[in-house]
Design a protein around this motif. Structure first.
Motif, PDB file in Angstrom:
ATOM      1  N   ALA A  82       8.293   5.486  -9.660  1.00  0.00           N
ATOM      2  CA  ALA A  82       7.535   5.137 -10.870  1.00  0.00           C
ATOM      3  C   ALA A  82       6.382   4.238 -10.463  1.00  0.00           C
ATOM      4  O   ALA A  82       6.543   3.368  -9.594  1.00  0.00           O
ATOM      5  CB  ALA A  82       8.422   4.442 -11.891  1.00  0.00           C
ATOM      6  N   GLY A  83       5.220   4.452 -11.072  1.00  0.00           N
ATOM      7  CA  GLY A  83       4.070   3.623 -10.745  1.00  0.00           C
ATOM      8  C   GLY A  83       2.766   4.309 -11.068  1.00  0.00           C
ATOM      9  O   GLY A  83       2.719   5.245 -11.876  1.00  0.00           O
ATOM     10  N   ARG A  84       1.724   3.867 -10.402  1.00  0.00           N
ATOM     11  CA  ARG A  84       0.398   4.417 -10.695  1.00  0.00           C
ATOM     12  C   ARG A  84      -0.495   4.266  -9.462  1.00  0.00           C
ATOM     13  O   ARG A  84      -0.246   3.445  -8.584  1.00  0.00           O
ATOM     14  CB  ARG A  84      -0.234   3.682 -11.879  1.00  0.00           C
ATOM     15  CG  ARG A  84      -0.491   2.209 -11.622  1.00  0.00           C
ATOM     16  CD  ARG A  84      -1.030   1.490 -12.855  1.00  0.00           C
ATOM     17  NE  ARG A  84      -1.359   0.097 -12.569  1.00  0.00           N
ATOM     18  CZ  ARG A  84      -0.463  -0.890 -12.601  1.00  0.00           C
ATOM     19  NH1 ARG A  84       0.805  -0.632 -12.885  1.00  0.00           N
ATOM     20  NH2 ARG A  84      -0.832  -2.129 -12.321  1.00  0.00           N
ATOM     21  N   THR A  85      -1.545   5.086  -9.431  1.00  0.00           N
ATOM     22  CA  THR A  85      -2.546   5.045  -8.373  1.00  0.00           C
ATOM     23  C   THR A  85      -3.921   5.226  -8.997  1.00  0.00           C
ATOM     24  O   THR A  85      -4.130   6.149  -9.803  1.00  0.00           O
ATOM     25  CB  THR A  85      -2.318   6.151  -7.328  1.00  0.00           C
ATOM     26  OG1 THR A  85      -1.086   5.916  -6.662  1.00  0.00           O
ATOM     27  CG2 THR A  85      -3.432   6.168  -6.299  1.00  0.00           C
ATOM     28  N   THR A  86      -4.831   4.362  -8.630  1.00  0.00           N
ATOM     29  CA  THR A  86      -6.205   4.440  -9.133  1.00  0.00           C
ATOM     30  C   THR A  86      -7.174   4.406  -7.958  1.00  0.00           C
ATOM     31  O   THR A  86      -7.069   3.528  -7.093  1.00  0.00           O
ATOM     32  CB  THR A  86      -6.521   3.275 -10.086  1.00  0.00           C
ATOM     33  OG1 THR A  86      -5.578   3.267 -11.156  1.00  0.00           O
ATOM     34  CG2 THR A  86      -7.931   3.411 -10.653  1.00  0.00           C
ATOM     35  N   THR A  87      -8.095   5.359  -7.916  1.00  0.00           N
ATOM     36  CA  THR A  87      -9.122   5.418  -6.885  1.00  0.00           C
ATOM     37  C   THR A  87     -10.466   5.129  -7.521  1.00  0.00           C
ATOM     38  O   THR A  87     -10.881   5.814  -8.466  1.00  0.00           O
ATOM     39  CB  THR A  87      -9.151   6.798  -6.208  1.00  0.00           C
ATOM     40  OG1 THR A  87      -7.862   7.075  -5.653  1.00  0.00           O
ATOM     41  CG2 THR A  87     -10.182   6.841  -5.103  1.00  0.00           C
ATOM     42  N   ARG A  88     -11.152   4.112  -7.020  1.00  0.00           N
ATOM     43  CA  ARG A  88     -12.442   3.698  -7.562  1.00  0.00           C
ATOM     44  C   ARG A  88     -13.531   3.794  -6.520  1.00  0.00           C
ATOM     45  O   ARG A  88     -13.269   3.683  -5.313  1.00  0.00           O
ATOM     46  CB  ARG A  88     -12.379   2.248  -8.083  1.00  0.00           C
ATOM     47  CG  ARG A  88     -11.339   2.004  -9.163  1.00  0.00           C
ATOM     48  CD  ARG A  88     -11.314   0.524  -9.546  1.00  0.00           C
ATOM     49  NE  ARG A  88     -10.295   0.239 -10.547  1.00  0.00           N
ATOM     50  CZ  ARG A  88     -10.487   0.338 -11.855  1.00  0.00           C
ATOM     51  NH1 ARG A  88     -11.684   0.696 -12.305  1.00  0.00           N
ATOM     52  NH2 ARG A  88      -9.511   0.069 -12.697  1.00  0.00           N
ATOM     53  N   ASP A  89     -14.735   3.987  -6.977  1.00  0.00           N
ATOM     54  CA  ASP A  89     -15.900   3.913  -6.109  1.00  0.00           C
ATOM     55  C   ASP A  89     -16.116   2.467  -5.712  1.00  0.00           C
ATOM     56  O   ASP A  89     -16.175   1.574  -6.560  1.00  0.00           O
ATOM     57  CB  ASP A  89     -17.133   4.461  -6.821  1.00  0.00           C
ATOM     58  CG  ASP A  89     -18.319   4.600  -5.878  1.00  0.00           C
ATOM     59  OD1 ASP A  89     -18.850   3.555  -5.440  1.00  0.00           O
ATOM     60  OD2 ASP A  89     -18.716   5.738  -5.596  1.00  0.00           O
TER      61      ASP A  89
END
Length: 482
Positions: free
Chosen positions: A58-65
């Protein structure tokens, strides 16, 4: 409150009665299909190939510039069934998870094949380098029953009979099939060297490492140069897999290749012929040895290879020779055995935590005796470094099933990264840009319920059938194209 009719009450009672007659799996299946996220869960299990023991995260992943802070990709399990995401267990053992073992075997095939034919970052020139398929076995620890080959009529013929010091026959006049339960069992368990068998397993890794050094030493001696200058002329690369025999002893199959001084990208010297390599393989195996720690109970054992040592030249494109050892055949052979374990020789693939568990293990008397010896020798202070008690389930062998030298070919990690990028539609390519990843993940569970296990098994079977159909279609296409 509306009164409940007699018909409605009877219907509820009948439904409860029917449920009591269902099995635990059927009741769990009814629960599962009524879950609101069931269709999505089926998609998830399909995406991991019907893994038999998935890990739930369970969780999350965020990819940003990194420059603008723009969100390029975001994934959160809060919208998934149960707020979690399954991932493969990646167990290589076929007895534990067949879908993941199939995937691991496929990766092994490409890893070994690329070191024979090139590709996956390895130059195509390696197919012209000297390459041998070598088998190194354990020595004999006592006569065992063996399956009869095409030229053998009986197991162990003895014209004059004879018995051992314990009064048991030293021969066997029967012919055993491969699946016979007596194959691999000692003719006399009192004569069998169980401590020697266990200590050989515990030292097999050190014996292989010493053998690799001895191989380079003999190679340098054969051409009249010092070992320290051998690297100026060539490099020796290998890939090795361990396999359990019916008698519970490990033997090694290895691909040994000679490259130039710069590795696979450079050709070896002209004097580094397959015939020279074959001679060095045998001479090094005959001279290498390691010693076990001294113990009053076992003495100091000298660990060597067995007498049976095979070395075959690996041929490319040998379509006219059905018995030839070819690139594809060797890669397939290694891939086949990388998914095996001691369980395929009648052992178990889980750790032993106490001595009493050995007597309850579902194994034959021979393997149980080996496990018991591991446990007893593991309790000796002078043999503590061998850690035999922790590896009683593998009969004392504590090495990896497959090892390779650094320059032989690609890695499992590289193969998995390419597959993940392909399955993700190239999204992993974002990691090579100027991006910042923010990830928060935690373990929330593993495995399947009863109904989930049945559905996952069916999904894995369907995917396997589709692979077979696709393989047959490709073969039919080639046949008609020809």
């Amino acid at each position: 409150m509306f009164p409940i009719s007699e018909k409605a009450r009877r219907s509820v009672l009948n439904q409860a009665e029917r449920l009591r007659h269902l099995s635990s799996t059927e009741r769990d299946l009814i629960r599962l299909v009524h879950e609101p996220g069931f269709p999505r869960w089926v998609e998830q299990i399909k995406s991991i190939g019907g893994c038999a023991h998935p890990i739930y995260l369970a969780g999350r992943t965020t990819t940003r510039d990194a420059l603008t802070g723009e969100v390029l990709r975001h994934y959160d399990t809060s919208e998934e069934p149960g707020g979690r995401m399954p991932v493969r267990c990646r167990n290589r053992r076929e007895t534990r998870c067949e879908p993941c073992s199939y995937l691991h075997a496929g990766d092994t095939f490409h890893l070994v094949r690329s070191g024979l034919l090139g590709g996956k970052g390895v130059t195509d020139g390696v197919r012209h380098h000297p390459r041998l398929f070598v088998t190194l076995t354990a020595p004999s620890f006592g006569p065992v029953h063996r399956a009869g080959g095409p030229d053998e009529k009986v197991c162990r013929p003895r014209r004059d009979g004879g018995v051992c010091e314990h009064g048991r026959s030293v021969g066997c006049g029967q012919k055993h099939a491969d699946e016979d339960s007596s194959v691999g069992q000692p003719l006399c368990r009192d004569c069998y060297d169980y401590p020697g068998h266990v200590l050989w397993h515990a030292s097999a890794g050190s014996l292989w490492n010493r053998y690799c050094h001895m191989l380079r030493r003999h190679l340098a001696t054969a051409v009249g140069i010092t070992q320290t200058r051998l690297g100026e002329h060539l490099r020796v690369s290998f890939a090795k897999v361990a396999e359990y025999q019916k008698r519970g002893a490990v033997h090694f199959h290895a691909v040994i290749r000679v490259d130039g001084p710069d590795g696979p990208s450079s050709p070896p010297p002209s004097w580094a012929t397959p015939e020279l390599l074959s001679g060095v393989v045998h001479s090094a195996a005959a001279s290498v040895e390691v010693h076990t720690p001294y113990s009053p109970a076992t003495g100091e054992r000298v660990i060597t290879w067995g007498e049976q040592i095979d070395a075959h030249l690996i041929r490319s494109n040998a379509f006219t020779e059905s018995s030839a050892v070819t690139d594809g055949a060797v890669a397939a052979y290694v891939a086949k055995y990388v998914s095996k374990s001691v369980g395929d020789a009648g052992g178990i693939d889980y750790r032993i935590t106490d001595f009493d568990s050995i007597s309850l293990a579902p194994v034959n008397a021979h393997l149980r005796a080996l496990m018991a010896i591991c446990w007893r020798l593991g309790g000796l202070k002078e043999l503590e470094a061998l850690n035999l008690g922790s590896w009683a389930h593998t009969l004392g062998y504590r090495g990896h099933v497959l090892t390779k030298s650094r320059q032989y070919s690609t890695t499992y990690g590289a193969l998995r990264a390419v597959r993940a990028n392909h399955q993700g539609g190239g999204l992993l390519a974002l990691e090579h840009q100027d991006t910042v990843n923010e990830s928060v993940w935690r373990y929330v569970g593993s495995g399947h319920s009863l109904a989930e296990a049945d559905i996952a098994f069916g999904i894995a079977a369907d995917l396997g059938n589709l692979r077979e159909i696709r393989r047959e279609m490709i073969a039919e296409g080639w046949k008609y194209a020809a």
